[in-house]
Design an enzyme around this catalytic site. Structure first.
Site, PDB file in Angstrom:
ATOM      1  N   GLU A 114       1.620  -4.044  11.695  1.00 14.81           N
ATOM      2  CA  GLU A 114       1.039  -2.713  11.531  1.00 14.81           C
ATOM      3  C   GLU A 114       1.719  -1.733  12.487  1.00 14.81           C
ATOM      4  OE1 GLU A 114      -1.410  -1.713   9.506  1.00 14.81           O
ATOM      5  OE2 GLU A 114      -2.586  -3.497   8.953  1.00 14.81           O
ATOM      6  N   HIS A 164       0.869  -1.186   0.000  1.00 14.30           N
ATOM      7  CA  HIS A 164       0.000   0.000   0.000  1.00 14.30           C
ATOM      8  C   HIS A 164       0.903   1.231   0.000  1.00 14.30           C
ATOM      9  CE1 HIS A 164      -3.392  -2.570   1.918  1.00 14.30           C
ATOM     10  NE2 HIS A 164      -3.463  -2.578   0.599  1.00 14.30           N
ATOM     11  N   GLU A 171       1.417   4.070   2.771  1.00  9.88           N
ATOM     12  CA  GLU A 171       1.774   3.665   4.135  1.00  9.88           C
ATOM     13  C   GLU A 171       3.292   3.781   4.317  1.00  9.88           C
ATOM     14  OE1 GLU A 171      -0.145  -0.112   4.783  1.00  9.88           O
ATOM     15  OE2 GLU A 171      -2.135   0.731   4.404  1.00  9.88           O
TER      16      GLU A 171
END
Length: 487
Positions: free
Chosen positions: A402, A231, A234
């Site tokens: 994350e 992504h 990010e």
């Protein structure tokens, strides 16, 4: 009254994402009062996003103090409008402005919790977060009650070019310069190869970090595979990946032991086109690559196809034990670093999967075990973690790592600590050194050699967020800045 009239006459058909008008970035756009035809004046701000990883699709003049800014949607996909990155120039000293980002595609945001954009300028090239007191996130009646993020800023140097972004950018070119600098060091335990090319012919890099003896084809290999930036918006994922690489190629005693026993395969940028173009979620052709692992196309998703082929090939090699796959992301609504893992039918396998996050929690004060969870959500079926978790056997553990776009909380604290570029890099170093604990190689470390290394590479002082795996899959536990003026 003038501000109200200005807004009334704007074309608002495209505010919720249409995107029809927002097909490219603004290019050295001077924004002047409606009807003005005179020569350029100091204070008539020039906006630009025609640079690598730039994103700003449109600017509307509301008043000399206020501007509505529209994020350009991801290329070929109008659904995603989050990342912004633009410059302003031709400002007056002490000029005060309010910038309103008016067309976010997500309503939940860390802006509710104190997050603020980052800024740098020509004379102050280090990125800083804007003061939270100058940032507002609210439903706006002028924009169909969509959520708007407004921030106030005071320019203090007329000749500076100021740059604002959603988070600290980490561009494709920055990665290429970093990898080239590593190559120039001629380290015998580092290999860089081009695994493939993107649709726009950008490099898909693969790093192999291990003792050269481990590459003997007759020798059994224990492999850890890490990917980042599927992504493109990010960017914290790249700083984490940078930290992992920095640590593993260093002369730290822990890194030396890890290279002797583990082969690390790292793909630092899975979506180089999306990163270069300033997209948030998608590739050049508008695909969310992290939903196409099951059947990636060699022409539409070439980078994903190449990585999947390599993993499948390694999985079929009897000499290779692919023990970890970690895909690094950034999260737009959560604090801290944390992990997602898969659900196993056998509880004992699930418990083994929880070991690495527990160990990471011991080494990283910003890693939250309580936010770590294991799931099999249908919407995540095409992700790297879910697909490879099904492809590989039960001795392989697949995680999504994350990290918050904004901040972390440490044990016993209620005040969030905003992440810096160095903070993200530090988390990456802590991820790397945790493999020493996981593989129980601590007895191979010469304690006398750790002097001078221990504090610079990781922080093991915290036992924050510790807990045990629960039945529901959750792990329980517990210089003057830019634009700082009072308004």
């Amino acid at each position: 009254m003038m501000e109200e009239n200005s807004r009334e006459h704007l074309d608002t058909d495209n505010e919720a994402g249409g995107e029809d008008a927002l097909v490219g970035n603004v290019n050295k756009l001077m924004v002047t009062p409606p009807g003005y035809t005179g020569p350029p004046k100091k204070g008539y701000i020039i906006f630009d996003a025609c640079f690598e990883s730039g994103n700003l699709g449109r600017v509307d003049y509301i008043s000399e103090f206020e501007f509505d800014l529209f994020i350009r949607p991801d290329t070929c996909n109008p659904r995603f409008r989050v990342w912004f990155n633009f410059t302003v120039e031709n400002v007056r000293e002490t000029q005060r402005v309010i910038f309103n980002i008016v067309n976010f595609s997500k309503t939940k945001s860390l802006y509710r919790d104190g997050m603020s954009p980052v800024v740098k300028s020509t004379s102050r090239p280090k990125w800083q977060r804007l003061p939270a007191k100058n940032v507002y996130y609210y439903r706006c009646p002028d924009h169909r009650r969509n959520y708007v993020m407004s921030f106030a800023f005071c320019f203090d140097r007329e000749d500076d070019v100021y740059q604002f972004a959603y988070c600290y950018p980490y561009t494709y070119s920055r990665l290429q310069h970093y990898l080239a600098s590593l190559e120039r060091r001629n380290l015998d335990y580092l290999q860089r190869e081009q695994l493939g090319l993107s649709v726009q012919q950008r490099r898909l890099d693969l790093l192999t970090i291990t003792n050269p003896a481990c590459l003997n084809p007759e020798r059994e290999k224990r492999v850890v595979f890490l990917t980042a930036r599927v992504h493109p918006g990010e960017s914290p994922a790249s700083f984490i990946c940078h930290g992992v690489i920095d640590f593993l190629v260093s002369q730290h005693p822990i890194a030396q032991v890890l290279r002797d026993h583990v082969t690390f395969k790292i793909v630092p940028m899975l979506n180089p086109d999306g990163v270069y173009l300033g997209n948030y979620r998608c590739s050049l052709m508008g695909f969310d690559l992290n939903r196409h692992w099951q059947d990636p196309s060699p022409w539409a998703h070439p980078t994903l196809h190449a990585v999947k082929q390599l993993i499948v090939q390694m999985n079929q090699d009897p000499k290779v034990s692919l023990e970890f796959y970690i895909d690094v992301h950034a999260h737009s609504t959560m604090m801290n670093g944390f992990m997602y893992g898969n659900v196993f039918e056998e509880e004992e396998i699930g418990q083994r999967q929880a070991v690495f996050p527990r160990l990471l929690c011991q080494n990283a004060p910003d890693f939250s075990l309580s936010s770590t969870s294991f799931n099999r959500d249908v919407v995540k079926a095409g992700t790297g973690r879910r697909f490879l978790g099904g492809l590989l056997d039960d001795t392989s553990y697949c995680y999504t790592l994350e990290v918050s776009f904004y901040s972390y909380l440490t044990a016993g604290s209620t005040s969030p600590v905003p992440y810096t570029e160095d903070g993200y890099i530090r988390l990456g170093r802590n991820v790397a050194r945790t493999f020493l604990d996981y593989y129980k190689l601590n007895n191979l470390i010469d304690e006398s050699k750790l002097t001078g290394h221990i504090n610079s590479s990781f922080d093991s002082s915290s036992t924050s967020h510790q807990g045990i795996k629960a039945g529901n899959g959750k792990v329980k536990g517990d210089r003057k800045p830019h634009g700082v003026r009072d308004y």
